[in-house]
Design a protein around this motif. Structure first.
Motif, PDB file in Angstrom:
ATOM      1  N   PHE A   3       0.833  -1.194   0.000  1.00 16.48           N
ATOM      2  CA  PHE A   3       0.000   0.000   0.000  1.00 16.48           C
ATOM      3  C   PHE A   3       0.876   1.256   0.000  1.00 16.48           C
ATOM      4  O   PHE A   3       0.635   2.191  -0.778  1.00 16.48           O
ATOM      5  CB  PHE A   3      -0.934   0.002   1.220  1.00 16.48           C
ATOM      6  CG  PHE A   3      -1.709   1.268   1.382  1.00 16.48           C
ATOM      7  CD1 PHE A   3      -2.785   1.548   0.556  1.00 16.48           C
ATOM      8  CD2 PHE A   3      -1.352   2.193   2.344  1.00 16.48           C
ATOM      9  CE1 PHE A   3      -3.496   2.725   0.690  1.00 16.48           C
ATOM     10  CE2 PHE A   3      -2.053   3.378   2.493  1.00 16.48           C
ATOM     11  CZ  PHE A   3      -3.132   3.647   1.660  1.00 16.48           C
ATOM     12  N   CYS A   4       1.880   1.288   0.853  1.00 14.35           N
ATOM     13  CA  CYS A   4       2.764   2.455   0.922  1.00 14.35           C
ATOM     14  C   CYS A   4       3.517   2.663  -0.389  1.00 14.35           C
ATOM     15  O   CYS A   4       3.680   3.801  -0.847  1.00 14.35           O
ATOM     16  CB  CYS A   4       3.745   2.309   2.080  1.00 14.35           C
ATOM     17  SG  CYS A   4       2.999   2.558   3.688  1.00 14.35           S
ATOM     18  N   GLY A   5       3.965   1.592  -1.000  1.00  8.91           N
ATOM     19  CA  GLY A   5       4.656   1.715  -2.282  1.00  8.91           C
ATOM     20  C   GLY A   5       3.750   2.257  -3.370  1.00  8.91           C
ATOM     21  O   GLY A   5       4.158   3.116  -4.170  1.00  8.91           O
ATOM     22  N   CYS A   6       2.510   1.785  -3.405  1.00  8.73           N
ATOM     23  CA  CYS A   6       1.551   2.281  -4.403  1.00  8.73           C
ATOM     24  C   CYS A   6       1.210   3.742  -4.148  1.00  8.73           C
ATOM     25  O   CYS A   6       1.134   4.544  -5.083  1.00  8.73           O
ATOM     26  CB  CYS A   6       0.291   1.432  -4.385  1.00  8.73           C
ATOM     27  SG  CYS A   6       0.524  -0.226  -5.015  1.00  8.73           S
ATOM     28  N   MET A   7       0.997   4.103  -2.897  1.00  6.81           N
ATOM     29  CA  MET A   7       0.657   5.482  -2.568  1.00  6.81           C
ATOM     30  C   MET A   7       1.827   6.426  -2.849  1.00  6.81           C
ATOM     31  O   MET A   7       1.608   7.575  -3.235  1.00  6.81           O
ATOM     32  CB  MET A   7       0.206   5.591  -1.114  1.00  6.81           C
ATOM     33  CG  MET A   7      -1.148   4.965  -0.857  1.00  6.81           C
ATOM     34  SD  MET A   7      -2.455   5.584  -1.937  1.00  6.81           S
ATOM     35  CE  MET A   7      -2.536   7.288  -1.445  1.00  6.81           C
ATOM     36  N   THR A   8       3.045   5.961  -2.684  1.00  4.47           N
ATOM     37  CA  THR A   8       4.212   6.773  -3.046  1.00  4.47           C
ATOM     38  C   THR A   8       4.145   7.132  -4.523  1.00  4.47           C
ATOM     39  O   THR A   8       4.297   8.296  -4.909  1.00  4.47           O
ATOM     40  CB  THR A   8       5.516   6.019  -2.743  1.00  4.47           C
ATOM     41  OG1 THR A   8       5.596   5.761  -1.349  1.00  4.47           O
ATOM     42  CG2 THR A   8       6.736   6.797  -3.190  1.00  4.47           C
ATOM     43  N   CYS A  32       6.625  10.426   2.790  1.00  2.00           N
ATOM     44  CA  CYS A  32       6.155   9.739   4.004  1.00  2.00           C
ATOM     45  C   CYS A  32       5.757   8.300   3.696  1.00  2.00           C
ATOM     46  O   CYS A  32       6.100   7.382   4.449  1.00  2.00           O
ATOM     47  CB  CYS A  32       4.980  10.495   4.621  1.00  2.00           C
ATOM     48  SG  CYS A  32       5.428  12.089   5.302  1.00  2.00           S
ATOM     49  N   PHE A  33       5.048   8.096   2.600  1.00  2.50           N
ATOM     50  CA  PHE A  33       4.685   6.737   2.216  1.00  2.50           C
ATOM     51  C   PHE A  33       5.926   5.927   1.849  1.00  2.50           C
ATOM     52  O   PHE A  33       5.994   4.727   2.120  1.00  2.50           O
ATOM     53  CB  PHE A  33       3.697   6.738   1.047  1.00  2.50           C
ATOM     54  CG  PHE A  33       2.295   7.053   1.441  1.00  2.50           C
ATOM     55  CD1 PHE A  33       1.596   6.212   2.299  1.00  2.50           C
ATOM     56  CD2 PHE A  33       1.658   8.186   0.963  1.00  2.50           C
ATOM     57  CE1 PHE A  33       0.291   6.490   2.662  1.00  2.50           C
ATOM     58  CE2 PHE A  33       0.354   8.475   1.322  1.00  2.50           C
ATOM     59  CZ  PHE A  33      -0.326   7.634   2.175  1.00  2.50           C
ATOM     60  N   SER A  34       6.918   6.568   1.237  1.00  2.93           N
ATOM     61  CA  SER A  34       8.159   5.882   0.894  1.00  2.93           C
ATOM     62  C   SER A  34       8.870   5.384   2.142  1.00  2.93           C
ATOM     63  O   SER A  34       9.365   4.248   2.183  1.00  2.93           O
ATOM     64  CB  SER A  34       9.058   6.831   0.103  1.00  2.93           C
ATOM     65  OG  SER A  34      10.287   6.241  -0.174  1.00  2.93           O
ATOM     66  N   VAL A  35       8.906   6.224   3.162  1.00  2.23           N
ATOM     67  CA  VAL A  35       9.517   5.817   4.432  1.00  2.23           C
ATOM     68  C   VAL A  35       8.732   4.651   5.031  1.00  2.23           C
ATOM     69  O   VAL A  35       9.315   3.705   5.572  1.00  2.23           O
ATOM     70  CB  VAL A  35       9.592   7.017   5.406  1.00  2.23           C
ATOM     71  CG1 VAL A  35       9.945   6.569   6.806  1.00  2.23           C
ATOM     72  CG2 VAL A  35      10.595   8.024   4.901  1.00  2.23           C
ATOM     73  N   GLY A  36       7.409   4.708   4.879  1.00  2.00           N
ATOM     74  CA  GLY A  36       6.568   3.617   5.389  1.00  2.00           C
ATOM     75  C   GLY A  36       6.815   2.285   4.704  1.00  2.00           C
ATOM     76  O   GLY A  36       6.580   1.227   5.288  1.00  2.00           O
ATOM     77  N   SER A  37       7.302   2.317   3.489  1.00  2.00           N
ATOM     78  CA  SER A  37       7.608   1.048   2.823  1.00  2.00           C
ATOM     79  C   SER A  37       9.058   0.619   3.032  1.00  2.00           C
ATOM     80  O   SER A  37       9.378  -0.562   2.886  1.00  2.00           O
ATOM     81  CB  SER A  37       7.297   1.142   1.329  1.00  2.00           C
ATOM     82  OG  SER A  37       8.132   2.075   0.709  1.00  2.00           O
ATOM     83  N   LEU A  38       9.945   1.548   3.388  1.00  2.00           N
ATOM     84  CA  LEU A  38      11.354   1.198   3.599  1.00  2.00           C
ATOM     85  C   LEU A  38      11.662   0.782   5.037  1.00  2.00           C
ATOM     86  O   LEU A  38      12.560  -0.025   5.267  1.00  2.00           O
ATOM     87  CB  LEU A  38      12.257   2.366   3.200  1.00  2.00           C
ATOM     88  CG  LEU A  38      12.279   2.729   1.721  1.00  2.00           C
ATOM     89  CD1 LEU A  38      13.132   3.961   1.485  1.00  2.00           C
ATOM     90  CD2 LEU A  38      12.770   1.571   0.877  1.00  2.00           C
ATOM     91  N   VAL A  39      10.934   1.313   6.000  1.00  2.00           N
ATOM     92  CA  VAL A  39      11.215   1.020   7.411  1.00  2.00           C
ATOM     93  C   VAL A  39      11.069  -0.472   7.743  1.00  2.00           C
ATOM     94  O   VAL A  39      11.937  -1.031   8.423  1.00  2.00           O
ATOM     95  CB  VAL A  39      10.351   1.909   8.329  1.00  2.00           C
ATOM     96  CG1 VAL A  39      10.344   1.420   9.754  1.00  2.00           C
ATOM     97  CG2 VAL A  39      10.847   3.340   8.270  1.00  2.00           C
ATOM     98  N   PRO A  40      10.022  -1.163   7.288  1.00  2.00           N
ATOM     99  CA  PRO A  40       9.950  -2.600   7.602  1.00  2.00           C
ATOM    100  C   PRO A  40      11.121  -3.408   7.047  1.00  2.00           C
ATOM    101  O   PRO A  40      11.489  -4.433   7.605  1.00  2.00           O
ATOM    102  CB  PRO A  40       8.640  -3.053   6.961  1.00  2.00           C
ATOM    103  CG  PRO A  40       7.825  -1.831   6.862  1.00  2.00           C
ATOM    104  CD  PRO A  40       8.793  -0.714   6.641  1.00  2.00           C
ATOM    105  N   MET A  41      11.725  -2.939   5.965  1.00  2.00           N
ATOM    106  CA  MET A  41      12.877  -3.653   5.411  1.00  2.00           C
ATOM    107  C   MET A  41      14.057  -3.646   6.369  1.00  2.00           C
ATOM    108  O   MET A  41      14.877  -4.550   6.361  1.00  2.00           O
ATOM    109  CB  MET A  41      13.307  -3.028   4.086  1.00  2.00           C
ATOM    110  CG  MET A  41      12.500  -3.479   2.931  1.00  2.00           C
ATOM    111  SD  MET A  41      13.294  -3.064   1.399  1.00  2.00           S
ATOM    112  CE  MET A  41      12.602  -1.475   1.100  1.00  2.00           C
ATOM    113  N   VAL A  42      14.141  -2.605   7.179  1.00  2.00           N
ATOM    114  CA  VAL A  42      15.246  -2.500   8.124  1.00  2.00           C
ATOM    115  C   VAL A  42      14.855  -3.060   9.486  1.00  2.00           C
ATOM    116  O   VAL A  42      15.689  -3.605  10.198  1.00  2.00           O
ATOM    117  CB  VAL A  42      15.691  -1.022   8.261  1.00  2.00           C
ATOM    118  CG1 VAL A  42      16.807  -0.876   9.258  1.00  2.00           C
ATOM    119  CG2 VAL A  42      16.089  -0.475   6.916  1.00  2.00           C
TER     120      VAL A  42
END
Length: 158
Positions: A3-8, A32-42
């Motif tokens: 969802f975050c990636g699509c919204m970005t 903000c949405f980009s950060v929301g999709s990158l944070v779980p990766m870390v």
């Protein structure tokens, strides 16, 4: 994450189309949405990869680095190309081609070339005269059977 990636992408697309200064608001929302999709990766996903063993953890670490680098560069590319209109269209296309190639093609090649092959996977031999013949890979009991009977690959199918 999906969802975050699509919204970005949606936010940055709207921001690229709008010519007024409000396009920067869409850039901020997209960021903000980009950060929301990158944070779980870390945060969460490395732990899940570590539970699968060292090879999976190492592969995930490499793939995560590619995604994080491109995930950090994409917003700045948007600033240069769509936000400030600082790059000519040829340079903008080249910049996006490079980022897309690294984030998708290089990622895919790394994934496919370094992924461990599970012992239960099979290979289909389409060159057999009887149709499809299944050969088991990576099993000690099948020594000498891979490649017999007309080849060990999927090429040359009927």
């Amino acid at each position: 994450m999906l969802f975050c990636g699509c919204m970005t992408s949606v936010c940055w697309l709207i921001g690229a189309v709008i010519t007024s200064p409000s396009r920067w608001g869409f850039w901020v929302f997209g960021l903000c949405f980009s950060v929301g999709s990158l944070v779980p990766m870390v945060g969460v996903l490395p732990t899940a990869a570590a539970r699968r063993g060292r090879p999976v953890r190492r592969l995930y670490g490499r793939l995560m680095c590619v995604q994080l680098v491109t995930g950090v560069l994409y917003p700045w590319a948007w600033v240069l190309v769509d936000g400030a209109h600082a790059l000519p269209s040829d340079a903008a296309v080249l910049l996006y081609v490079i980022l897309d190639s690294v984030s998708q093609a290089v990622y895919g090649v790394m994934l496919l070339s370094h992924a461990p092959t599970p012992a239960g996977w099979t290979e289909y031999n389409y060159s057999s005269s009887e149709g499809v013949e299944v050969e088991r890979l990576n099993r000690p009991s099948d020594e000498g059977t891979v490649g017999e009977g007309g080849g060990g690959g999927g090429g040359g199918g009927k």
